[in-house]
Design a protein around this motif. Structure first.
Motif, PDB file in Angstrom:
ATOM      1  N   ALA A 261       0.527  -6.866   6.430  1.00 45.97           N
ATOM      2  CA  ALA A 261      -0.030  -6.559   5.109  1.00 45.97           C
ATOM      3  C   ALA A 261      -0.269  -5.066   4.935  1.00 45.97           C
ATOM      4  CB  ALA A 261      -1.328  -7.343   4.911  1.00 45.97           C
ATOM      5  N   THR A 262      -0.893  -4.451   5.909  1.00 44.39           N
ATOM      6  CA  THR A 262      -1.159  -3.014   5.809  1.00 44.39           C
ATOM      7  C   THR A 262       0.135  -2.222   5.825  1.00 44.39           C
ATOM      8  OG1 THR A 262      -3.334  -3.302   6.827  1.00 44.39           O
ATOM      9  CG2 THR A 262      -2.427  -1.078   6.817  1.00 44.39           C
ATOM     10  N   HIS A 263       1.103  -2.655   6.612  1.00 47.67           N
ATOM     11  CA  HIS A 263       2.392  -1.964   6.644  1.00 47.67           C
ATOM     12  C   HIS A 263       3.054  -2.010   5.269  1.00 47.67           C
ATOM     13  CE1 HIS A 263       3.062  -2.129  11.284  1.00 47.67           C
ATOM     14  NE2 HIS A 263       1.824  -1.805  10.963  1.00 47.67           N
ATOM     15  N   ALA A 264       2.973  -3.133   4.581  1.00 53.11           N
ATOM     16  CA  ALA A 264       3.546  -3.235   3.236  1.00 53.11           C
ATOM     17  C   ALA A 264       2.851  -2.277   2.279  1.00 53.11           C
ATOM     18  CB  ALA A 264       3.446  -4.675   2.725  1.00 53.11           C
ATOM     19  N   LEU A 265       1.546  -2.161   2.405  1.00 53.70           N
ATOM     20  CA  LEU A 265       0.796  -1.245   1.541  1.00 53.70           C
ATOM     21  C   LEU A 265       1.164   0.208   1.837  1.00 53.70           C
ATOM     22  CD1 LEU A 265      -1.275  -0.875  -0.656  1.00 53.70           C
ATOM     23  CD2 LEU A 265      -3.082  -1.139   1.071  1.00 53.70           C
ATOM     24  N   VAL A 266       1.311   0.540   3.102  1.00 57.59           N
ATOM     25  CA  VAL A 266       1.728   1.892   3.482  1.00 57.59           C
ATOM     26  C   VAL A 266       3.104   2.187   2.880  1.00 57.59           C
ATOM     27  CG1 VAL A 266       2.436   3.357   5.430  1.00 57.59           C
ATOM     28  CG2 VAL A 266       0.341   1.992   5.584  1.00 57.59           C
ATOM     29  N   ASP A 267       4.042   1.259   3.008  1.00 55.13           N
ATOM     30  CA  ASP A 267       5.379   1.461   2.442  1.00 55.13           C
ATOM     31  C   ASP A 267       5.322   1.649   0.930  1.00 55.13           C
ATOM     32  OD1 ASP A 267       7.180   1.656   4.537  1.00 55.13           O
ATOM     33  OD2 ASP A 267       7.521  -0.499   4.656  1.00 55.13           O
ATOM     34  N   ALA A 268       4.489   0.888   0.250  1.00 58.80           N
ATOM     35  CA  ALA A 268       4.373   1.030  -1.208  1.00 58.80           C
ATOM     36  C   ALA A 268       3.838   2.408  -1.581  1.00 58.80           C
ATOM     37  CB  ALA A 268       3.480  -0.073  -1.773  1.00 58.80           C
ATOM     38  N   MET A 269       2.847   2.885  -0.845  1.00 59.70           N
ATOM     39  CA  MET A 269       2.276   4.198  -1.129  1.00 59.70           C
ATOM     40  C   MET A 269       3.288   5.305  -0.855  1.00 59.70           C
ATOM     41  SD  MET A 269      -1.555   3.509   0.346  1.00 59.70           S
ATOM     42  CE  MET A 269      -2.184   5.155   0.007  1.00 59.70           C
ATOM     43  N   LEU A 270       3.972   5.214   0.273  1.00 58.07           N
ATOM     44  CA  LEU A 270       4.982   6.224   0.592  1.00 58.07           C
ATOM     45  C   LEU A 270       6.113   6.204  -0.436  1.00 58.07           C
ATOM     46  CD1 LEU A 270       5.188   5.765   4.474  1.00 58.07           C
ATOM     47  CD2 LEU A 270       4.091   7.652   3.227  1.00 58.07           C
ATOM     48  N   GLY A 271       6.535   5.005  -0.822  1.00 61.94           N
ATOM     49  CA  GLY A 271       7.600   4.883  -1.813  1.00 61.94           C
ATOM     50  C   GLY A 271       7.212   5.450  -3.162  1.00 61.94           C
ATOM     51  N   ALA A 272       5.958   5.298  -3.542  1.00 62.37           N
ATOM     52  CA  ALA A 272       5.497   5.776  -4.845  1.00 62.37           C
ATOM     53  C   ALA A 272       5.558   7.290  -4.970  1.00 62.37           C
ATOM     54  CB  ALA A 272       4.072   5.283  -5.112  1.00 62.37           C
ATOM     55  N   ILE A 273       5.540   7.992  -3.845  1.00 59.66           N
ATOM     56  CA  ILE A 273       5.640   9.457  -3.891  1.00 59.66           C
ATOM     57  C   ILE A 273       6.986   9.946  -3.366  1.00 59.66           C
ATOM     58  CG2 ILE A 273       3.154   9.905  -3.833  1.00 59.66           C
ATOM     59  CD1 ILE A 273       3.474  10.445  -0.767  1.00 59.66           C
ATOM     60  N   GLY A 274       7.908   9.017  -3.149  1.00 57.33           N
ATOM     61  CA  GLY A 274       9.237   9.392  -2.678  1.00 57.33           C
ATOM     62  C   GLY A 274       9.245   9.932  -1.264  1.00 57.33           C
ATOM     63  N   ALA A 275       8.355   9.401  -0.424  1.00 61.38           N
ATOM     64  CA  ALA A 275       8.217   9.927   0.936  1.00 61.38           C
ATOM     65  C   ALA A 275       8.770   8.974   1.987  1.00 61.38           C
ATOM     66  CB  ALA A 275       6.750  10.252   1.217  1.00 61.38           C
ATOM     67  N   GLY A 276       9.771   8.199   1.642  1.00 64.36           N
ATOM     68  CA  GLY A 276      10.407   7.342   2.629  1.00 64.36           C
ATOM     69  C   GLY A 276       9.613   6.090   2.925  1.00 64.36           C
ATOM     70  N   ASP A 277       9.671   5.671   4.187  1.00 67.63           N
ATOM     71  CA  ASP A 277       8.995   4.441   4.569  1.00 67.63           C
ATOM     72  C   ASP A 277       8.259   4.636   5.891  1.00 67.63           C
ATOM     73  OD1 ASP A 277      10.850   4.107   6.697  1.00 67.63           O
ATOM     74  OD2 ASP A 277      12.141   2.851   5.480  1.00 67.63           O
ATOM     75  N   ILE A 278       7.552   3.613   6.283  1.00 68.24           N
ATOM     76  CA  ILE A 278       6.709   3.679   7.470  1.00 68.24           C
ATOM     77  C   ILE A 278       7.511   4.014   8.732  1.00 68.24           C
ATOM     78  CG2 ILE A 278       6.786   1.201   7.974  1.00 68.24           C
ATOM     79  CD1 ILE A 278       3.750   1.386   8.594  1.00 68.24           C
ATOM     80  N   GLY A 279       8.735   3.503   8.816  1.00 67.35           N
ATOM     81  CA  GLY A 279       9.573   3.753   9.985  1.00 67.35           C
ATOM     82  C   GLY A 279       9.990   5.209  10.125  1.00 67.35           C
ATOM     83  N   GLN A 280      10.078   5.926   9.010  1.00 65.14           N
ATOM     84  CA  GLN A 280      10.413   7.346   9.066  1.00 65.14           C
ATOM     85  C   GLN A 280       9.231   8.175   9.567  1.00 65.14           C
ATOM     86  OE1 GLN A 280      11.971   7.117   4.891  1.00 65.14           O
ATOM     87  NE2 GLN A 280      13.348   8.700   5.693  1.00 65.14           N
ATOM     88  N   HIS A 281       8.036   7.759   9.202  1.00 59.15           N
ATOM     89  CA  HIS A 281       6.833   8.502   9.589  1.00 59.15           C
ATOM     90  C   HIS A 281       6.334   8.112  10.974  1.00 59.15           C
ATOM     91  CE1 HIS A 281       6.025  10.448   5.648  1.00 59.15           C
ATOM     92  NE2 HIS A 281       6.815   9.468   5.251  1.00 59.15           N
ATOM     93  N   PHE A 282       6.558   6.854  11.337  1.00 61.38           N
ATOM     94  CA  PHE A 282       6.083   6.324  12.619  1.00 61.38           C
ATOM     95  C   PHE A 282       7.212   5.529  13.270  1.00 61.38           C
ATOM     96  CE2 PHE A 282       2.597   6.599   9.587  1.00 61.38           C
ATOM     97  CZ  PHE A 282       1.745   7.471  10.245  1.00 61.38           C
ATOM     98  N   PRO A 283       8.234   6.209  13.783  1.00 60.35           N
ATOM     99  CA  PRO A 283       9.421   5.523  14.302  1.00 60.35           C
ATOM    100  C   PRO A 283       9.084   4.527  15.419  1.00 60.35           C
ATOM    101  CG  PRO A 283       9.748   7.912  14.253  1.00 60.35           C
ATOM    102  CD  PRO A 283       8.311   7.661  13.956  1.00 60.35           C
ATOM    103  N   PRO A 284       9.612   3.313  15.303  1.00 59.64           N
ATOM    104  CA  PRO A 284       9.333   2.314  16.337  1.00 59.64           C
ATOM    105  C   PRO A 284       9.896   2.692  17.708  1.00 59.64           C
ATOM    106  CG  PRO A 284      10.744   1.391  14.603  1.00 59.64           C
ATOM    107  CD  PRO A 284      10.378   2.783  14.203  1.00 59.64           C
TER     108      PRO A 284
END
Length: 135
Positions: free
Chosen positions: A18-41
Motif C-alpha cells: 500500500a505504501t509503495h503504491a502511494l510513493v509511486d503515485a506521488m513520484l509520478g505526479a511530479i514526473g520523478a519516475g517510480d520507487i524502483g528508480q529511487h530505491f533499486p531492489p
C-alpha cells in the motif's frame, strides 16, 4: 502498518504494498519516475527497509517541486486480511508521516471476487492516486 495475519508478504524492502503504491503515485505526479528508480531492489541497502523512508523521500521531492499533497486515495486489493478494522489507523499513520491532516488521506479496500492471484490469496495489490496543490 503491520497487520497480523496467518500469511505474510515477501519483498526486497518491507513489502508494504500500500505504501509503495502511494510513493509511486506521488513520484509520478511530479514526473520523478517510480520507487524502483529511487530505491533499486538490486541495491542491498534497501533490503528490509521501512516503507516510511520511501514515503518521506517522496514527500520531500513533492515539496522540492513546489507542491503539497492535496489528497491521497489508496485502494488495497485483497481477499484477506480485511482492511476495514485497520482503515482509520492506516489513514492516521500515513497522514502523520506525510505531515497532512487525516482528512486528505483515503484508504479503502476491494477484492477481485476470488479471481487472479489476489483472489487466490497469493498476494496483495494496491493502487493509489494523489492530487497535488501548487504552493
Amino acid at each position: 502498518m503491520k497487520i497480523d495475519h496467518d500469511q505474510g508478504l515477501s519483498g526486497h524492502s518491507d513489502a508494504d504494498v500500500a505504501t509503495h503504491a502511494l510513493v509511486d503515485a506521488m513520484l509520478g505526479a511530479i514526473g520523478a519516475g517510480d520507487i524502483g528508480q529511487h530505491f533499486p531492489p538490486a541495491d542491498p541497502q534497501w533490503r528490509g527497509a521501512a516503507s516510511e523512508r520511501f514515503l518521506v523521500h517522496a514527500a520531500k521531492l513533492v515539496a522540492e517541486h513546489g507542491y503539497r499533497l492535496g489528497n491521497a486515495d489508496l485502494t488495497i486489493i485483497c481477499e484477506a486480511p480485511k482492511i476495514g478494522p485497520y482503515r482509520d489507523a492506516m489513514r492516521k499513520q500515513l497522514a502523520a508521516i506525510l505531515g497532512v491532516d487525516m482528512s486528505v488521506v483515503s484508504v479503502k479496500a476491494t477484492t477481485t471476487e476470488r479471481l487472479g492471484f489476489t483472489g487466490r490469496g497469493e498476494g496483495i495489490a494496491a493502487q493509489a492516486a494523489v492530487g497535488l496543490v501548487k504552493v
